[in-house]
Design a protein around this motif. Sequence first.
Motif, short mmCIF file in Angstrom:
data_model
loop_
_atom_site.label_atom_id
_atom_site.label_comp_id
_atom_site.label_asym_id
_atom_site.label_seq_id
_atom_site.Cartn_x
_atom_site.Cartn_y
_atom_site.Cartn_z
N ALA A 229 -17.70 -28.37 12.14
CA ALA A 229 -18.04 -27.20 12.95
C ALA A 229 -16.78 -26.37 13.13
O ALA A 229 -15.67 -26.91 13.06
N PRO A 230 -16.91 -25.08 13.38
CA PRO A 230 -15.72 -24.25 13.57
C PRO A 230 -14.83 -24.73 14.71
O PRO A 230 -13.62 -24.64 14.65
N ILE A 231 -15.48 -25.24 15.78
CA ILE A 231 -14.74 -25.73 16.95
C ILE A 231 -15.17 -27.18 17.20
O ILE A 231 -16.37 -27.46 17.28
N GLN A 232 -14.20 -28.10 17.31
CA GLN A 232 -14.52 -29.51 17.50
C GLN A 232 -13.78 -30.05 18.71
O GLN A 232 -12.60 -29.77 18.91
N CYS A 233 -14.50 -30.85 19.51
CA CYS A 233 -13.95 -31.37 20.76
C CYS A 233 -14.24 -32.87 20.87
O CYS A 233 -15.12 -33.40 20.21
N THR A 234 -13.48 -33.51 21.76
CA THR A 234 -13.83 -34.86 22.18
C THR A 234 -13.69 -34.93 23.69
O THR A 234 -13.24 -33.97 24.33
N THR A 235 -14.08 -36.06 24.27
CA THR A 235 -14.12 -36.18 25.72
C THR A 235 -13.52 -37.50 26.16
O THR A 235 -13.12 -38.32 25.33
N TRP A 236 -13.53 -37.73 27.46
CA TRP A 236 -12.95 -38.97 27.97
C TRP A 236 -13.97 -40.12 28.00
O TRP A 236 -13.80 -41.09 28.74
N GLY A 237 -14.99 -40.05 27.12
CA GLY A 237 -15.80 -41.24 26.86
C GLY A 237 -14.89 -42.36 26.37
O GLY A 237 -15.13 -43.53 26.64
N ASN A 238 -13.84 -41.98 25.62
CA ASN A 238 -12.71 -42.87 25.33
C ASN A 238 -11.49 -42.12 25.83
O ASN A 238 -11.06 -41.15 25.22
N PRO A 239 -10.92 -42.55 26.98
CA PRO A 239 -9.96 -41.70 27.70
C PRO A 239 -8.55 -41.70 27.13
O PRO A 239 -7.59 -42.06 27.79
N ILE A 240 -8.44 -41.27 25.88
CA ILE A 240 -7.14 -41.15 25.22
C ILE A 240 -7.29 -40.17 24.08
O ILE A 240 -8.39 -40.00 23.54
N THR A 241 -6.20 -39.54 23.70
CA THR A 241 -6.25 -38.57 22.60
C THR A 241 -6.81 -39.21 21.33
O THR A 241 -6.61 -40.40 21.08
N SER A 242 -7.51 -38.40 20.54
CA SER A 242 -8.00 -38.90 19.25
C SER A 242 -6.88 -38.94 18.22
O SER A 242 -6.93 -39.71 17.27
N GLY A 243 -5.87 -38.08 18.41
CA GLY A 243 -4.79 -37.97 17.43
C GLY A 243 -5.19 -37.22 16.18
O GLY A 243 -4.39 -37.09 15.24
N MET A 244 -6.42 -36.71 16.13
CA MET A 244 -6.95 -36.07 14.92
C MET A 244 -6.55 -34.59 14.84
O MET A 244 -6.78 -33.83 15.79
#
Length: 877
Positions: A614-629
């Motif tokens: 997707a043009p904009i991609q997000c993650t959340t604190w379902g796993n409370p640490i950066t994805s590093g991606m």
Amino acid sequence: MLSLAIQQEINNCINTGLYLETISLCEQGLENFPQETVYYWYLGIAHLLQGDETNAQEIWLSVFWQGTPEETEQWTAELIHLLDEQINHKIEQDNFKVAKKVFDISREIDSQYQSQKWELYLQKIIAELVREAEGFAWSNNYQAAADVYQNILSLDNAQADIWHSLGIIYYHLTQYQNAYQAILTAIEIDAIRGDYFYSLGIVLEKVNQISEAIAAYQKAIQIAPCSVDAYNNLGNIFKKLEQFDSAQSVYQEAIEKNPNHFGSYMNLGNILVKNKQLDAAVEIYQKAIQLNAENPDIWYNLGHVYELKQDIQAVFCYGFSAYYEGNYEEAIAYFNDYLSKKIGSVNCYLTLAECHKNIYQIDQAITVCQEGIKYYPQENKLYLSLILLHQKNDEIPEARAIAEQARQLFPQDIAFKYLSRTSLPVVYKNEGEIDKYRQDFLQCLDELTVQTFVKTEIDRQRASYSIGFMAMTSFLLPYQARNDLELLKKQGNFVAQVMQEIYPEWSRPKPLSNTRSKIRIGYISRRLNSLGDLHLGWLKYCDRSKFEIFCYSLENVTNELSKKFEIYSDSFRELNDNLTEIIQQIDADCLDILIFLESGIDPTIIQLSGLRLAPIQCTTWGNPITSGMPTIDYFLSSEAMEPPNAAEHYSETLICLPKLGMSFPKPILPQTVKSRSEFGLPDEAILYFCCQSLSKYLPQYDYLFPAIAQQNPQAKFLFFESHTSSKITQKFRERLKRAFANYELDSDAFCRFLPTLRKEDFLNLNLLCDVFLDTVGYSGGFTTLDAIACQLPVVTYSGEFMRGRQSEGMLNILGVTETIAHQEAEYIDIAVRLGLDAAWRQAIAQKMADNQDNLFGDHTCIEALEKFFTKVVEDRS
């Protein structure tokens, strides 16, 4: 002509509900200006809004009767304009009932009247009611669902889908005549929907009108030639009538139209068995298994055919049937019988090991894999299974040794190279062990990123396969309570590089669409059944006039929570683990924003997050640490939980939403509270609830428990056993034993270990305990919310990273800051005082109870989230 000032005064009175004042103003105006028609329009509107529709119409008609056709046309336009303003005003107030009444009157006055705002509002109301009805239907409250659907039809009785849904509800209520009439009405409105005729066939079958049901199914097939269910129901009717040739013909036609649907193959196989065509039946069942290998009925039917053929493969098939049914002990008996006859296969050993693992017989599962390797030493899956089983047992040296052995046997397999160096314990022996494992992990990652090449197709397959295991090992990194940013960025860059090589067409930046009226938001997760409560509010309270919601579930288990996600989504997709199919589906939906509800946990999710879907991609604190991606743009977090320097901990741009950042519902507490004795707990003890997973307890903080016990001899610390392996529990118990011994105390006198509890019993235990002791470095999330709902005082330690500040954020929102510690000594003091000072403990509990509305069901985060969505799309358009 009515002055602007007077008109404004009248408008203000009407819009603030001062209808008597409005009537008085209009009557006074008519005394002075009896020819001013606008007074009549407002006077009628005031009576209408008061509920006096008859008087309103008489007032308006008294004017219209006196006018010429030209004047009547002009007056109608004036009145409709004022009524339209009232409709819009009531819509803004979300007063549907009055808005509808004014709209209906407007249509009576002018049958050509249209209101785009009203139509959009009506669609919104109907969509909300449909979701409500679907929720009732899912919980089997069919009468309530029927009432809601009837309510919708009172608003718009030309909704074919609603008539059809109502018919299905009547069917479940066994009101078959009503079901028949409702579905017929749907067909009268829209006669080219094959699913309507299919539903009609079901109802007709139920009332034993078989010939009519056959005709309905045939019509459904005529309209929708790929209607699998219609074919199969039609074939089943012929089968019941013992018209086996006709049934076989229908099933074969179903397969021709839908060659990828397993059900038609299974039905055809059943007919072939009846016709004694056993070899043909075996072939057909095997095709069905290729399409749906996890269906227990296909395996059972295939086993039955082999049994008729007196073939030992029957035992093998019955084993898989029991396994996919979840009857693991029965499956174990079948597989052992199969192996006892000196017949085996890699899948037999792997599945037998999986059965033992699923009933927590890890040592037996390990033995099975070891036995399998003796017969199949070149099968890498057996080595992989053995490694993962040792990890389950927290036997990390053993897991690494086997991975090293497999690495030498399969030098091109990156997974073994990775697992030989990165397998992490659940429970560490001491703090120095954390440093050792962490250093190994970092060195291995550095080597992988330099040495891994993915130029050939085989290289790509191996690399993709290996990436999944990164999720299984790196998931334990955050529990070390260190700064993982640089490490996870290395891993994220490696994942993105590999995924770009494999799927270059889905690695390029994607443009936003500028042709749609709504922003398309996608949510993807494998853990809706466990993490869903955190995020459901984002969907449930979404403004559907601005956003369209797509939800992708990678689970193959449906429960009440995941069903709610389906209800609150515009499009809900249940996807299997075929990576290419998942990618193609998301790509076809043309999202603007894709949100990974948890990152870095699941193998498939970690692969997908390395792409640009997707043009904009997000993650959340379902796993409370950066994805590093590098492919994840934003991290959606909690304003209350993040430290001042939070942005330094993320590779993504950090977005802090108000309070929790989630609209979390208040847990429903048990109606009946159990006693302590029912849990085997002493009444006189001060119960400290230590309910986190054992991976959150770090060795350097073990001393906190005996330090508290030393000052409170009545203390009892309640822990939970590991739900995966007794060896993990034993390792932790040994650590506690050493920590208590350092204080000349016996850990067994103070520590109790409980088995995993059902949710209701878990909440009961919260209600019975005195103090909730949070973990240091990685605090509670769901567990803290449960404790707060149960008014159980929470002792927490302010961590360096967000994952160690979740409980602190919740307490800050409640205004209960007295139990937040900033030093370890302070943590001990608070815990001791709460245990010994019952009055203070009760005061804290009461303060938590008084302020819970600030925490649960908060909607400010929804507004902020939607503002973020809107702004980020505008900024990138």
